[in-house]
Design a protein around this motif. Structure first.
Motif, PDB file in Angstrom:
ATOM      1  N   SER A 209      15.070  69.910  -3.071  1.00  0.00           N
ATOM      2  CA  SER A 209      15.214  69.491  -1.776  1.00  0.00           C
ATOM      3  C   SER A 209      14.506  70.240  -1.431  1.00  0.00           C
ATOM      4  O   SER A 209      13.072  69.920  -0.739  1.00  0.00           O
ATOM      5  CB  SER A 209      16.877  69.513  -1.288  1.00  0.00           C
ATOM      6  OG  SER A 209      15.998  69.466   0.099  1.00  0.00           O
ATOM      7  N   GLU A 210      13.744  71.401  -1.676  1.00  0.00           N
ATOM      8  CA  GLU A 210      12.496  72.527  -1.543  1.00  0.00           C
ATOM      9  C   GLU A 210      11.215  72.257  -2.098  1.00  0.00           C
ATOM     10  O   GLU A 210      10.001  71.828  -0.809  1.00  0.00           O
ATOM     11  CB  GLU A 210      13.244  73.841  -1.944  1.00  0.00           C
ATOM     12  CG  GLU A 210      14.184  74.873  -0.720  1.00  0.00           C
ATOM     13  CD  GLU A 210      14.178  75.252  -0.140  1.00  0.00           C
ATOM     14  OE1 GLU A 210      12.686  75.210   0.645  1.00  0.00           O
ATOM     15  OE2 GLU A 210      14.751  74.589   1.246  1.00  0.00           O
ATOM     16  N   GLY A 213      11.196  67.371  -1.156  1.00  0.00           N
ATOM     17  CA  GLY A 213      12.005  67.099   1.122  1.00  0.00           C
ATOM     18  C   GLY A 213      13.635  66.471   0.570  1.00  0.00           C
ATOM     19  O   GLY A 213      13.478  65.808  -1.025  1.00  0.00           O
ATOM     20  N   HIS A 214      14.038  66.139   1.680  1.00  0.00           N
ATOM     21  CA  HIS A 214      15.349  64.880   1.660  1.00  0.00           C
ATOM     22  C   HIS A 214      14.960  63.891   2.218  1.00  0.00           C
ATOM     23  O   HIS A 214      14.345  64.486   3.430  1.00  0.00           O
ATOM     24  CB  HIS A 214      16.135  65.956   1.067  1.00  0.00           C
ATOM     25  CG  HIS A 214      16.318  66.351   2.352  1.00  0.00           C
ATOM     26  ND1 HIS A 214      16.710  67.801   2.230  1.00  0.00           N
ATOM     27  CD2 HIS A 214      16.882  66.149   3.848  1.00  0.00           C
ATOM     28  CE1 HIS A 214      16.596  68.311   3.597  1.00  0.00           C
ATOM     29  NE2 HIS A 214      16.912  67.764   4.201  1.00  0.00           N
ATOM     30  N   GLN A 225      15.404  64.238   8.456  1.00  0.00           N
ATOM     31  CA  GLN A 225      14.416  63.994   6.842  1.00  0.00           C
ATOM     32  C   GLN A 225      13.217  65.006   6.822  1.00  0.00           C
ATOM     33  O   GLN A 225      13.544  66.102   8.022  1.00  0.00           O
ATOM     34  CB  GLN A 225      13.058  62.893   6.853  1.00  0.00           C
ATOM     35  CG  GLN A 225      12.151  62.078   5.936  1.00  0.00           C
ATOM     36  CD  GLN A 225      11.522  61.517   6.113  1.00  0.00           C
ATOM     37  OE1 GLN A 225      10.555  61.983   6.793  1.00  0.00           O
ATOM     38  NE2 GLN A 225      11.894  60.260   5.486  1.00  0.00           N
ATOM     39  N   LYS A 226      13.210  65.357   5.494  1.00  0.00           N
ATOM     40  CA  LYS A 226      12.923  67.540   5.257  1.00  0.00           C
ATOM     41  C   LYS A 226      11.507  66.882   4.347  1.00  0.00           C
ATOM     42  O   LYS A 226      11.542  66.149   3.157  1.00  0.00           O
ATOM     43  CB  LYS A 226      13.453  68.173   4.966  1.00  0.00           C
ATOM     44  CG  LYS A 226      12.914  69.732   4.544  1.00  0.00           C
ATOM     45  CD  LYS A 226      13.588  70.745   4.395  1.00  0.00           C
ATOM     46  CE  LYS A 226      13.336  71.789   3.710  1.00  0.00           C
ATOM     47  NZ  LYS A 226      13.800  72.631   2.348  1.00  0.00           N
ATOM     48  N   LYS A 227      10.079  67.358   4.919  1.00  0.00           N
ATOM     49  CA  LYS A 227       9.429  67.485   3.828  1.00  0.00           C
ATOM     50  C   LYS A 227       9.361  68.401   2.768  1.00  0.00           C
ATOM     51  O   LYS A 227       9.533  69.796   3.220  1.00  0.00           O
ATOM     52  CB  LYS A 227       7.816  67.029   4.392  1.00  0.00           C
ATOM     53  CG  LYS A 227       7.258  65.714   5.299  1.00  0.00           C
ATOM     54  CD  LYS A 227       6.200  66.340   5.623  1.00  0.00           C
ATOM     55  CE  LYS A 227       5.582  64.666   6.148  1.00  0.00           C
ATOM     56  NZ  LYS A 227       4.705  65.101   6.786  1.00  0.00           N
ATOM     57  N   GLY A 228       9.019  68.517   1.731  1.00  0.00           N
ATOM     58  CA  GLY A 228       9.123  69.653   0.159  1.00  0.00           C
ATOM     59  C   GLY A 228       7.919  70.009   0.589  1.00  0.00           C
ATOM     60  O   GLY A 228       6.878  69.849   0.873  1.00  0.00           O
ATOM     61  N   GLU A 231       4.042  68.390  -0.172  1.00  0.00           N
ATOM     62  CA  GLU A 231       4.078  66.816   0.853  1.00  0.00           C
ATOM     63  C   GLU A 231       3.740  68.048   1.717  1.00  0.00           C
ATOM     64  O   GLU A 231       2.140  67.571   2.159  1.00  0.00           O
ATOM     65  CB  GLU A 231       4.952  66.255   1.369  1.00  0.00           C
ATOM     66  CG  GLU A 231       5.279  65.569   0.693  1.00  0.00           C
ATOM     67  CD  GLU A 231       6.094  65.090   1.509  1.00  0.00           C
ATOM     68  OE1 GLU A 231       5.642  63.824   2.332  1.00  0.00           O
ATOM     69  OE2 GLU A 231       7.702  65.122   1.253  1.00  0.00           O
ATOM     70  N   THR A 232       3.868  69.376   1.626  1.00  0.00           N
ATOM     71  CA  THR A 232       3.264  70.148   2.828  1.00  0.00           C
ATOM     72  C   THR A 232       1.809  70.724   2.019  1.00  0.00           C
ATOM     73  O   THR A 232       0.905  71.598   2.985  1.00  0.00           O
ATOM     74  CB  THR A 232       4.015  72.050   2.581  1.00  0.00           C
ATOM     75  OG1 THR A 232       5.793  71.324   3.385  1.00  0.00           O
ATOM     76  CG2 THR A 232       3.880  72.996   4.057  1.00  0.00           C
ATOM     77  N   ARG A 265      11.375  62.027  -2.614  1.00  0.00           N
ATOM     78  CA  ARG A 265      12.051  62.916  -1.669  1.00  0.00           C
ATOM     79  C   ARG A 265      13.872  62.434  -2.509  1.00  0.00           C
ATOM     80  O   ARG A 265      13.872  61.569  -2.668  1.00  0.00           O
ATOM     81  CB  ARG A 265      12.683  62.165  -0.650  1.00  0.00           C
ATOM     82  CG  ARG A 265      10.738  63.347   0.069  1.00  0.00           C
ATOM     83  CD  ARG A 265      11.071  62.394   1.759  1.00  0.00           C
ATOM     84  NE  ARG A 265       9.737  62.491   2.786  1.00  0.00           N
ATOM     85  CZ  ARG A 265       9.022  61.890   3.254  1.00  0.00           C
ATOM     86  NH1 ARG A 265      10.140  60.654   3.027  1.00  0.00           N
ATOM     87  NH2 ARG A 265       7.930  62.131   3.671  1.00  0.00           N
TER      88      ARG A 265
END
Length: 456
Positions: A209-210, A213-214, A225-228, A231-232, A265
């Motif tokens: 997930s880190e 993302g998920h 929703q979270k960018k990993g 993507e960052t 993700r």
């Protein structure tokens, strides 16, 4: 209380500026000449220097160059009776904070001083925040004069220009992340983000997930929703520290990203293109883990496109005192202290210690000492050096057991001999001996008792 050094050849100006700034509860000191200013910067390590351009024995520009070499973090405000843009530009290029033309309006100067001090306070707060979050300040740059590091510098320059995956190996504390940052700064991706993750500090269930993302609802706590990090760091670099700690299951997923340059993700169904450079690091022997089937050989070869091993600190002893001085200046600023340096005894101990924790251990030792110590030189506090007298690795203990005691002195004997020589030189005058060793008399008496050096 912040210290301000006022440098001007006119006594009235020195006095008036000192009087006005003292009213703002600053500590002020003054100097009339360039040499006196340099001496006082070395002695007091002021936060701010108010520096006149015309001095009896040189120019403010010449003084600025030397002052910035001695105390890079100091804020210098230049004063001049000549409104010449060329001097102002030169001063700014050399690191001056501000340039004011005489006659100086005291209210204007006070505003400049307050703004400069606010910048200093912010830097200190950020430094302490970095410390609390576990970031290393070593990432400001590589400091070395050792021959064994020349190949590292060449590697950084060559590999930085490419887009290859890099594997950095070396013992804990040698500065692997520092090298990773240097490679990023030398690359075409330097204006894009560089993100780091310690693979050994993240659980197997969270690392995917880190990094990737998920999607919302992918698992119980995935409420949005979270960018990993992939993507960052788009267009930049990802630093995977302690890569040897990831599980075989996750190794398969990471390999897929390296091969296909895309990822999904957690809980996602769409492939996302991956435009990042990967730099990995480990203190483990990955070849051995591959032979033991604890690390996938295909992933190892994907990571090991370009590799470098950082030498331990004991193999680059020329850097020990250089790094020690660098850390001392850093902590002088962050702790608002004014240590002048290290005693000869301390330098000797540093140079003969093997530093199993490498640069990180050296840095932590100096930080601890500057918290405990209250003298002008490190170390007058016996607890600060205590751990250096304890060999922490089995290998080193084995070496000591095999070594001929007469062939190489121990840390204990080095410290004792240094004190004995100083005592003999002064005919056991404790005041003079303490002055030679640059320690307090109480510290000298403590060590004389420790080594049984009181004359009967």
């Amino acid at each position: 209380m912040e210290t301000i050094l006022i440098v001007d050849d006119e006594k009235l100006i020195r006095w008036s500026l000192s009087e006005e700034l003292s009213k703002e509860h600053y500590t002020t000191i003054t100097a009339e000449t360039m040499q006196e200013a340099i001496d006082k910067v070395q002695e007091f390590m002021p936060e701010i220097v108010i520096l006149d351009q015309r001095l009896p024995d040189g120019t403010g520009i010449e003084a600025l160059k030397t002052i910035k070499t001695i105390h890079p973090e100091v804020v210098v405000v230049m004063l001049t009776a000549e409104d010449k843009s060329s001097i102002a530009v030169q001063a700014m290029k050399l690191g001056a904070y501000e340039y004011l033309t005489k006659p100086v309006y005291i209210d204007e100067l006070k505003i400049v001083v307050e703004k400069a001090l606010e910048n200093i306070r912010v830097k200190r707060e950020l430094y302490l925040l970095y410390q609390q979050q576990g970031y290393q300040q070593d990432t400001i740059g590589i400091i070395s004069q050792s021959d064994s590091m020349k190949n590292i510098f060449e590697f950084i320059e060559k590999v930085g220009a490419s887009n290859s995956t890099v594997l950095i190996t070396g013992e804990s504390g040698t500065g692997k992340e520092l090298v990773a940052h240097a490679i990023h700064r030398c690359s075409e991706r330097k204006n894009k983000p560089m993100v780091s993750i310690n693979c050994g500090a993240v659980t197997e269930t969270l690392i995917e997930s880190e990094l990737f993302g998920h999607e919302r609802g992918a698992f119980t706590d995935a409420v949005t929703q979270k960018k990993g990090l992939f993507e960052t760091a788009k267009g930049g670099t990802i630093f995977l520290d302690e890569i040897g700690d990831i599980s075989l299951t996750f190794q398969v997923k990471l390999l897929r990203v390296l091969e296909e340059k895309s990822f999904r993700r957690v809980g996602g169904t769409v492939d996302i293109a991956s435009d990042v450079r990967i730099i990995a690091a480990t203190n483990q022997q990955l070849e051995k883990k591959v032979s033991e089937e604890k690390f996938r050989s295909d992933l190892y070869y994907r990571l090991n496109v370009a590799s470098v091993t950082i030498p331990p600190l004991r193999d680059r002893r020329k850097d020990i005192l250089l790094l020690a001085e660098h850390f001392l200046q850093q902590f002088n600023i962050s702790f608002h202290k004014k240590f002048k340096g290290f005693t000869e005894e301390t330098k000797n101990i540093f140079l003969h210690y093997d530093w199993p924790g490498n640069v990180r251990e050296l840095r932590n030792t100096i930080e601890r000492a500057m918290i405990l110590d209250e003298g002008e030189y490190i170390f007058s506090h016996p607890a600060a050096l205590a751990h250096l007298h304890q060999v922490s690795s089995e290998e080193h203990r084995h070496d000591e057991a095999q070594r001929d005691p007469s062939s190489e002195p121990s840390l204990f004997s080095i410290e004792r001999d240094t004190i004995v020589k100083a005592l003999e030189k002064t005919k056991y005058n404790q005041v003079q001996t303490a002055r030679i060793l640059k320690i307090t008399r109480d510290t000298l008496r403590y060590r004389m008792k420790k080594f049984g050096l009181f004359q009967k």
